[in-house]
Design a protein around this motif. Sequence first.
Motif: not given
Length: 157
Positions: A125, A128, A142-143, A145-146, A149-150
Amino acid sequence: MATSKTTNTYNRQNWEDADFPILCQTCLGDNPYIRMTKEKYGKECKICARPFTVFRWCPGARMRFKKTEVCQTCSKLKNVCQTCLLDLEYGLPIQVRDAALKMKDDLPKSDVNKEYYIQNMEREVMRKCWNHQPDNRPSFEVLKKTLVSLSQSLLVD
């Protein structure tokens, strides 16, 4: 044999030091002017057993004091409140959410594997976020959502 703080810094550099907890609205309370105490490395996380910053506050008049129980890394990976451990999106207990969404917890069970896994997730994380070119850095959405999803990839078969 006691060791000094300067001799074992490898694991200590991965300890969490936060400025504000990840909380649901219920735990935070209605009062916008709460006083919160902060204790660096006050307890070990109930999930990963790493020391983390403990926050303690009273959410409202005639209410009991609340405090954080898990570290921010585990809270982000599982998308839960640090105090009540309810899901931040649905407000459900983790077991109910996982059963409803058919998620499975694949977090490593041994201490060393947990530590290694969490360090790798944090590193990914942050890698990025700190890209050298600002145009290539992800936005906050986006972070978010990442991280979601993680957490779901951890829990999904």
